[in-house]
Scaffold this motif. Sequence first.
Motif, PDB file in Angstrom:
ATOM      1  N   TRP A 155       1.606  -3.696  57.808  1.00 20.42           N
ATOM      2  CA  TRP A 155       1.008  -4.860  57.149  1.00 20.42           C
ATOM      3  C   TRP A 155      -0.508  -4.849  57.314  1.00 20.42           C
ATOM      4  CZ3 TRP A 155       1.744  -7.640  53.230  1.00 20.42           C
ATOM      5  CH2 TRP A 155       0.960  -8.760  52.998  1.00 20.42           C
ATOM      6  N   ASP A 156      -0.979  -4.385  58.459  1.00 19.59           N
ATOM      7  CA  ASP A 156      -2.428  -4.284  58.668  1.00 19.59           C
ATOM      8  C   ASP A 156      -3.075  -3.414  57.590  1.00 19.59           C
ATOM      9  OD1 ASP A 156      -2.511  -5.966  60.853  1.00 19.59           O
ATOM     10  OD2 ASP A 156      -2.452  -4.351  62.326  1.00 19.59           O
ATOM     11  N   ILE A 157      -2.358  -2.406  57.130  1.00 20.88           N
ATOM     12  CA  ILE A 157      -2.863  -1.532  56.052  1.00 20.88           C
ATOM     13  C   ILE A 157      -2.676  -2.222  54.696  1.00 20.88           C
ATOM     14  CG2 ILE A 157      -2.526   0.673  54.854  1.00 20.88           C
ATOM     15  CD1 ILE A 157      -1.438   1.730  57.614  1.00 20.88           C
ATOM     16  N   LEU A 158      -1.491  -2.766  54.464  1.00 25.34           N
ATOM     17  CA  LEU A 158      -1.164  -3.370  53.170  1.00 25.34           C
ATOM     18  C   LEU A 158      -2.023  -4.594  52.851  1.00 25.34           C
ATOM     19  CD1 LEU A 158       2.712  -3.137  53.465  1.00 25.34           C
ATOM     20  CD2 LEU A 158       1.281  -1.830  51.877  1.00 25.34           C
ATOM     21  N   LYS A 159      -2.343  -5.381  53.869  1.00 23.63           N
ATOM     22  CA  LYS A 159      -3.067  -6.624  53.607  1.00 23.63           C
ATOM     23  C   LYS A 159      -4.514  -6.391  53.194  1.00 23.63           C
ATOM     24  CE  LYS A 159      -4.487  -7.723  58.337  1.00 23.63           C
ATOM     25  NZ  LYS A 159      -4.251  -8.612  59.468  1.00 23.63           N
ATOM     26  N   GLU A 160      -5.012  -5.174  53.402  1.00 19.36           N
ATOM     27  CA  GLU A 160      -6.381  -4.861  52.987  1.00 19.36           C
ATOM     28  C   GLU A 160      -6.571  -5.058  51.485  1.00 19.36           C
ATOM     29  OE1 GLU A 160      -7.570  -1.018  54.420  1.00 19.36           O
ATOM     30  OE2 GLU A 160      -7.058  -1.543  56.480  1.00 19.36           O
ATOM     31  N   ASP A 161      -5.519  -4.817  50.718  1.00 16.46           N
ATOM     32  CA  ASP A 161      -5.587  -5.040  49.275  1.00 16.46           C
ATOM     33  C   ASP A 161      -4.277  -5.670  48.802  1.00 16.46           C
ATOM     34  OD1 ASP A 161      -6.573  -5.155  46.750  1.00 16.46           O
ATOM     35  OD2 ASP A 161      -6.820  -2.997  46.484  1.00 16.46           O
ATOM     36  N   SER A 162      -3.911  -6.765  49.457  1.00 15.26           N
ATOM     37  CA  SER A 162      -2.613  -7.380  49.172  1.00 15.26           C
ATOM     38  C   SER A 162      -2.529  -7.951  47.758  1.00 15.26           C
ATOM     39  CB  SER A 162      -2.285  -8.454  50.210  1.00 15.26           C
ATOM     40  OG  SER A 162      -3.221  -9.503  50.158  1.00 15.26           O
ATOM     41  N   THR A 163      -3.645  -8.366  47.199  1.00 11.62           N
ATOM     42  CA  THR A 163      -3.609  -8.880  45.824  1.00 11.62           C
ATOM     43  C   THR A 163      -3.215  -7.762  44.859  1.00 11.62           C
ATOM     44  OG1 THR A 163      -5.285 -10.530  46.326  1.00 11.62           O
ATOM     45  CG2 THR A 163      -4.946  -9.986  44.001  1.00 11.62           C
ATOM     46  N   GLU A 213      -4.667 -13.786  35.323  1.00  7.73           N
ATOM     47  CA  GLU A 213      -5.069 -14.751  36.349  1.00  7.73           C
ATOM     48  C   GLU A 213      -3.839 -15.387  37.005  1.00  7.73           C
ATOM     49  OE1 GLU A 213      -7.492 -18.945  36.643  1.00  7.73           O
ATOM     50  OE2 GLU A 213      -8.160 -17.480  35.158  1.00  7.73           O
ATOM     51  N   MET A 214      -2.868 -15.782  36.189  1.00 10.98           N
ATOM     52  CA  MET A 214      -1.637 -16.373  36.735  1.00 10.98           C
ATOM     53  C   MET A 214      -0.830 -15.331  37.506  1.00 10.98           C
ATOM     54  SD  MET A 214      -1.644 -19.587  36.207  1.00 10.98           S
ATOM     55  CE  MET A 214       0.024 -20.020  36.620  1.00 10.98           C
ATOM     56  N   LEU A 215      -0.782 -14.104  37.001  1.00  9.10           N
ATOM     57  CA  LEU A 215      -0.091 -13.026  37.700  1.00  9.10           C
ATOM     58  C   LEU A 215      -0.721 -12.812  39.070  1.00  9.10           C
ATOM     59  CD1 LEU A 215       1.911 -10.643  37.850  1.00  9.10           C
ATOM     60  CD2 LEU A 215       0.174  -9.262  36.693  1.00  9.10           C
ATOM     61  N   GLN A 216      -2.030 -12.775  39.089  1.00 11.22           N
ATOM     62  CA  GLN A 216      -2.734 -12.552  40.349  1.00 11.22           C
ATOM     63  C   GLN A 216      -2.491 -13.711  41.320  1.00 11.22           C
ATOM     64  OE1 GLN A 216      -6.802 -11.465  39.759  1.00 11.22           O
ATOM     65  NE2 GLN A 216      -7.149 -11.050  41.909  1.00 11.22           N
ATOM     66  N   LYS A 217      -2.489 -14.933  40.826  1.00 11.90           N
ATOM     67  CA  LYS A 217      -2.236 -16.093  41.689  1.00 11.90           C
ATOM     68  C   LYS A 217      -0.843 -16.018  42.306  1.00 11.90           C
ATOM     69  CE  LYS A 217      -5.284 -19.510  39.553  1.00 11.90           C
ATOM     70  NZ  LYS A 217      -5.351 -20.761  38.793  1.00 11.90           N
ATOM     71  N   HIS A 218       0.139 -15.677  41.472  1.00  8.80           N
ATOM     72  CA  HIS A 218       1.511 -15.587  41.989  1.00  8.80           C
ATOM     73  C   HIS A 218       1.619 -14.426  42.978  1.00  8.80           C
ATOM     74  CE1 HIS A 218       5.721 -16.573  42.090  1.00  8.80           C
ATOM     75  NE2 HIS A 218       6.024 -15.295  41.923  1.00  8.80           N
ATOM     76  N   ALA A 219       1.000 -13.318  42.651  1.00  8.30           N
ATOM     77  CA  ALA A 219       1.029 -12.158  43.545  1.00  8.30           C
ATOM     78  C   ALA A 219       0.401 -12.507  44.895  1.00  8.30           C
ATOM     79  CB  ALA A 219       0.292 -10.980  42.904  1.00  8.30           C
ATOM     80  N   VAL A 220      -0.702 -13.223  44.883  1.00 10.75           N
ATOM     81  CA  VAL A 220      -1.355 -13.629  46.130  1.00 10.75           C
ATOM     82  C   VAL A 220      -0.419 -14.528  46.940  1.00 10.75           C
ATOM     83  CG1 VAL A 220      -3.223 -15.080  47.063  1.00 10.75           C
ATOM     84  CG2 VAL A 220      -3.730 -13.347  45.339  1.00 10.75           C
ATOM     85  N   THR A 221       0.224 -15.470  46.271  1.00  4.78           N
ATOM     86  CA  THR A 221       1.143 -16.376  46.959  1.00  4.78           C
ATOM     87  C   THR A 221       2.277 -15.607  47.634  1.00  4.78           C
ATOM     88  OG1 THR A 221       0.639 -18.149  45.399  1.00  4.78           O
ATOM     89  CG2 THR A 221       2.681 -18.356  46.643  1.00  4.78           C
ATOM     90  N   VAL A 222       2.858 -14.663  46.912  1.00  2.83           N
ATOM     91  CA  VAL A 222       3.970 -13.882  47.470  1.00  2.83           C
ATOM     92  C   VAL A 222       3.484 -13.019  48.642  1.00  2.83           C
ATOM     93  CG1 VAL A 222       5.651 -12.053  46.972  1.00  2.83           C
ATOM     94  CG2 VAL A 222       5.314 -13.939  45.352  1.00  2.83           C
ATOM     95  N   MET A 223       2.339 -12.391  48.486  1.00  4.95           N
ATOM     96  CA  MET A 223       1.805 -11.555  49.568  1.00  4.95           C
ATOM     97  C   MET A 223       1.413 -12.407  50.784  1.00  4.95           C
ATOM     98  SD  MET A 223       2.194  -8.447  48.700  1.00  4.95           S
ATOM     99  CE  MET A 223       3.582  -8.771  47.625  1.00  4.95           C
ATOM    100  N   GLU A 224       0.917 -13.609  50.558  1.00  8.57           N
ATOM    101  CA  GLU A 224       0.635 -14.504  51.678  1.00  8.57           C
ATOM    102  C   GLU A 224       1.923 -14.856  52.407  1.00  8.57           C
ATOM    103  OE1 GLU A 224      -1.495 -17.778  49.912  1.00  8.57           O
ATOM    104  OE2 GLU A 224      -3.433 -16.745  50.078  1.00  8.57           O
ATOM    105  N   LEU A 276       4.548 -12.898  52.637  1.00 11.20           N
ATOM    106  CA  LEU A 276       4.883 -11.723  53.452  1.00 11.20           C
ATOM    107  C   LEU A 276       4.028 -11.684  54.712  1.00 11.20           C
ATOM    108  CD1 LEU A 276       5.444  -8.736  51.021  1.00 11.20           C
ATOM    109  CD2 LEU A 276       7.098  -9.842  52.492  1.00 11.20           C
ATOM    110  N   GLY A 277       2.754 -11.996  54.551  1.00 14.39           N
ATOM    111  CA  GLY A 277       1.865 -12.043  55.711  1.00 14.39           C
ATOM    112  C   GLY A 277       2.333 -13.084  56.718  1.00 14.39           C
TER     113      GLY A 277
END
Length: 185
Positions: free
Chosen positions: A34-42, A82-93, A95-96
């Motif tokens: 996760w330390d690697i993945l979160k660098e570009d989680s969006t 923009e909406m895709l990115q917002k949802h992707a950020v929410t899902v990755m958050e 996971l974090g």
Amino acid sequence: MGNGPITCPTTSVEGGQLKTYLTKRQIQLVQETWDILKEDSTKLGVTVFLRLFETEADLKSLFPKIVRMNENNELEWYLDREMLQKHAVTVMEGLGAAVDSLEESNFFNSVLMSIGQTHNKRNVKPQMLKRLWPSLNYGFKSYLGPKYTKEVSEAWRKVYMYICLQMRRGMDSTQSAKAEEDLMS
């Protein structure tokens, strides 16, 4: 490497704690990767959802604010990025938060149950949750490359199965509450 669909458990995880579901080694592997993945989680999240839309075309209709479909129910090249990115950020958050909660997951469980309730209201069925795994697995493999070993894949699969379980509990509680409302009216 665990690319196919998974079966989300339907029974409670011992103690309701994510750490009881994973070995110490698996916790370590998830945290390290996760330390690697979160660098570009969006970007990872966008990759995961684009893959989901490619491989699970019937699920596109669950994302009306993101996906623009043509009359043949085919993904258009125009997406609301923009909406895709917002949802992707929410899902990755999310996971974090799972990774951050590996040692103490009571609060996280309640958050996942709430997310499950929200997804249930948007017509997401419990059996649909497991269909995200192959796309998530694809994203992890794409971003981690050779670091995404079979052992790492299995650790992440277990984390995702746990997430499915808690979201399913939320979905089931929503359905139970609706059934009670129906009986009362």
